[in-house]
Scaffold this active site. Structure first.
Site, PDB file in Angstrom:
ATOM      1  N   LYS A  33       0.848  -1.192   0.000  1.00 19.17           N
ATOM      2  CA  LYS A  33       0.000   0.000   0.000  1.00 19.17           C
ATOM      3  C   LYS A  33       0.883   1.241   0.000  1.00 19.17           C
ATOM      4  CE  LYS A  33      -4.015  -1.843   2.450  1.00 19.17           C
ATOM      5  NZ  LYS A  33      -4.999  -1.632   1.378  1.00 19.17           N
ATOM      6  N   ARG A  77     -10.414 -11.266   1.188  1.00 21.55           N
ATOM      7  CA  ARG A  77     -11.270 -12.275   0.566  1.00 21.55           C
ATOM      8  C   ARG A  77     -10.640 -13.670   0.629  1.00 21.55           C
ATOM      9  NH1 ARG A  77     -11.334  -8.827  -4.833  1.00 21.55           N
ATOM     10  NH2 ARG A  77     -11.111  -7.224  -3.247  1.00 21.55           N
TER      11      ARG A  77
HETATM   12  N1  BES Z   1      -8.151  -3.705   3.935  1.00 19.94           N
HETATM   13  C1  BES Z   1      -8.305  -3.290   2.600  1.00 19.94           C
HETATM   14  C2  BES Z   1      -9.585  -2.496   2.374  1.00 19.94           C
HETATM   15  C3  BES Z   1      -9.673  -1.162   3.060  1.00 19.94           C
HETATM   16  C4  BES Z   1      -9.303  -0.026   2.376  1.00 19.94           C
HETATM   17  C5  BES Z   1     -10.169  -1.041   4.329  1.00 19.94           C
HETATM   18  C6  BES Z   1      -9.417   1.213   2.974  1.00 19.94           C
HETATM   19  C7  BES Z   1     -10.278   0.192   4.930  1.00 19.94           C
HETATM   20  C8  BES Z   1      -9.910   1.315   4.246  1.00 19.94           C
HETATM   21  C9  BES Z   1      -8.311  -4.494   1.651  1.00 19.94           C
HETATM   22  O1  BES Z   1      -7.572  -5.574   2.071  1.00 19.94           O
HETATM   23  C10 BES Z   1      -7.742  -4.005   0.375  1.00 19.94           C
HETATM   24  O2  BES Z   1      -6.618  -3.595   0.380  1.00 19.94           O
HETATM   25  N2  BES Z   1      -8.526  -4.051  -0.679  1.00 19.94           N
HETATM   26  C11 BES Z   1      -8.110  -3.565  -1.941  1.00 19.94           C
HETATM   27  C12 BES Z   1      -8.662  -4.476  -2.988  1.00 19.94           C
HETATM   28  C13 BES Z   1      -8.114  -4.230  -4.358  1.00 19.94           C
HETATM   29  C14 BES Z   1      -6.667  -4.657  -4.426  1.00 19.94           C
HETATM   30  C15 BES Z   1      -8.934  -5.001  -5.349  1.00 19.94           C
HETATM   31  C16 BES Z   1      -8.670  -2.148  -2.135  1.00 19.94           C
HETATM   32  O3  BES Z   1      -9.804  -1.904  -1.709  1.00 19.94           O
HETATM   33  O4  BES Z   1      -7.966  -1.319  -2.652  1.00 19.94           O
HETATM   34 ZN    ZN Z   2      -5.511  -5.401   1.582  1.00 23.31          ZN
END
Ligand code: BES
Ligand code: ZN
Ligand code: ZN
Length: 510
Positions: A286, A360
């Site tokens: 991230k 997921r």
């Molecule tokens: N934990 C994150 C989702 C999230 C994002 C929670 C912001 C709280 C605040 C999740 O694991 C994630 O990173 N999802 C990705 C999915 C993408 C790679 C398809 C996302 O939402 O960017």
């Molecule tokens: Zn994630």
């Protein structure tokens, strides 16, 4: 905080100063003929002083606005707090919770330790039980502060010691007592979940969540089982373990089981909470801005622990399993790599294209695991996608469900309205699943940016037992509040505890 329920009239008690401050509610632009009998009587005793404030428009009763009045009672220093309830025709239990949260915080700032409230008098169409629940729930939720890691937290504020619900009508005292008890239980369970979720990643590791769950299970008499990595490996929970690979913290798959002591359990519900104790994204790292908030990626798991806490205290006649797949998502040397293909617990193979779509993966194995309980309903709750925050903001959690869950979905939606923890449905049309086709495995774990919250849910649906009602709640927008609200502090909101308790109570007609 002690809660006392007593029959009496504020205007008769007020001069004796048995409390520091008395709380009264007033609707917007209401004058003289007040809805609150106590306000009416106190105003008369004060020769219309409050009415004066209102007619001069110094205070008009706008929602959540507060005015402190220092009546010149002989031999008394008691203060009055008048709180605006907003427009009468827009009044709701949600507003009562907000008002209660705001006033509790304000009275604490005023260093009041014993307060008396008459807010539950504002019943309108609601029962005495429900209004008492809302007042106590809002007060306890509003006063929540995360002070666990502050070394001088005690100097910041003095807690309110005692809250007295003074009730004019003798006949409803039992109802009020019951509602207040329920409100206290639910608010404390929510604050318990908030505490877990606010805890940083270096402390709240999977092992920490497992220990806390075990302590809770022992104190509540719940059955529990914590699967360590070795067992998980033997069982084949490979999608879950693939996320844990990049971390030195051992993953823990936590299982809690509640059965009522006396009453007969009517339904078996499995609730699954995502518990990534820190989500760095893994090798699909991230960006650094805001990454500290990824300690909240365990919020779903914390909610589920809070939920079983509340359900057990309330001894609801339901058979409840809580599954909390806990792990970190870090890019260590053994971390899963984009392009790796894993065989999930279900047997389906998954091409992991993006290691940041880890939620997921852990939820998929937990959904497969849930099958062994033959549940009437499976609910999963997860901070699954950033996309849901873009879609619904912080005002609702995303709800996605299969056809079999139609009736449960309606009940959950209405529980959302009642509790102020709203949910909003997004569709799970067949067409979305094409995005998850993989050239190398049965499916891949991401499907691009478009409809990302839905596609995440479609991915999960692949692991739900055919014919079992299933509801997915995406709480990525609601689990953390970035500003202080009436009864939600900055940080973990504990969303889902109140929603799911209400849902279960409505389901069993409690
Ligand atoms: N934990 C994150 C989702 C999230 C994002 C929670 C912001 C709280 C605040 C999740 O694991 C994630 O990173 N999802 C990705 C999915 C993408 C790679 C398809 C996302 O939402 O960017
Ligand atoms: Zn994630
Ligand atoms: Zn995540």
């Amino acid at each position: 905080m002690e809660i006392h329920i007593q029959q009496g009239k504020l205007e008769e008690n007020i001069k004796e100063r048995v409390f520091d401050i008395a709380i009264l509610g007033v609707f917007e632009n209401e004058t003289s003929d007040f809805t609150s009998k106590s306000l009416q009587a106190v105003d008369s005793a004060l020769d219309g002083a409050i009415n004066g404030l209102l007619t001069r428009k110094e205070f008009v009763g706008k929602l959540n606005t507060i005015e402190i009045v220092r009546p010149d009672w002989k031999n008394s220093h008691s203060r009055l707090l008048i709180v605006g309830l907003g427009k009468k025709d827009e009044f709701s239990l949600e507003r009562l919770r907000q008002v209660s949260g705001k006033t509790a915080v304000r009275t604490r700032e005023l260093n009041c330790q014993e307060i008396v409230t008459t807010l539950h008098e504002i019943r309108l169409d609601n029962s005495a039980k429900d209004t008492a629940q809302a007042v106590i729930e809002g007060s306890i939720l509003g006063m929540y502060k995360f002070v666990e890691l502050k070394t001088d937290s005690r100097s910041e504020f003095i807690d309110i010691k005692k809250i007295l619900l003074l009730e004019r009508e003798m006949t409803v005292l039992d109802e009020i007592q019951e509602g207040a008890n329920i409100g206290k239980t639910i608010a404390e369970a929510t604050n318990f979940a908030r505490n877990l979720a606010n805890m940083p990643g270096n402390i709240a590791t999977p092992t920490y969540l497992a220990t806390k769950s075990e302590d809770l299970a022992i104190s509540l008499g719940l059955k529990y089982n914590i699967l360590d990595e070795e067992i998980a490996q033997e069982m084949g929970l490979n999608a879950y373990l693939s996320v844990a690979q990049g971390s030195d913290q051992p993953a823990k798959f936590i299982i809690l089981e509640y059965t009522p002591q006396e009453k007969e359990a009517l339904e078996t519900i499995v609730v699954i909470g995502k518990a990534i104790t820190f989500d760095s994204g893994g090798l699909s790292l991230k960006q650094k801005t805001g990454m500290e908030n990824m300690k909240y990626d365990k919020s779903g798991g914390c909610t589920v622990i809070g939920l079983i806490h509340a359900v057990s205290h309330l001894q609801l006649p339901i058979h409840l399993f809580a599954l909390i797949p806990a792990t970190e998502n870090l890019p260590g040397g053994k971390a899963i790599k984009p392009g790796d293909v894993i065989k999930s617990f279900s047997g389906k193979t998954i091409e992991v294209v993006n290691t940041d779509a880890e939620g997921r993966l852990v939820m998929a194995d937990a959904l497969t695991y849930a099958k062994k309980y033959s549940p009437t309903l499976v609910i999963d709750i997860a901070t699954l996608t950033g996309a849901i925050r873009i879609t619904l903001g912080a005002h609702a959690s995303g709800l996605m469900a299969n056809k079999e869950a139609e009736n449960f979905k309606k009940l959950l939606t209405s529980a959302g309205e009642k509790t102020g923890e709203r949910v909003w449905e997004l569709p799970l049309w067949k067409e979305y699943s094409t995005h998850l086709r993989s050239d190398f495995a049965d499916l891949k774990n991401v499907g691009g940016r478009e409809g990302a919250a839905i596609i995440a849910a479609v991915f999960l649906s692949e692991f739900v037992e055919k014919g079992t009602p299933w509801i997915h709640l995406d709480i990525a927008g609601t689990a953390r509040s970035d500003k202080k609200k009436a009864y939600i502090p900055k940080g973990a909101s504990g969303v889902g505890v109140r929603l799911l308790v209400q849902f279960i109570r409505d389901l069993i007609g409690n």
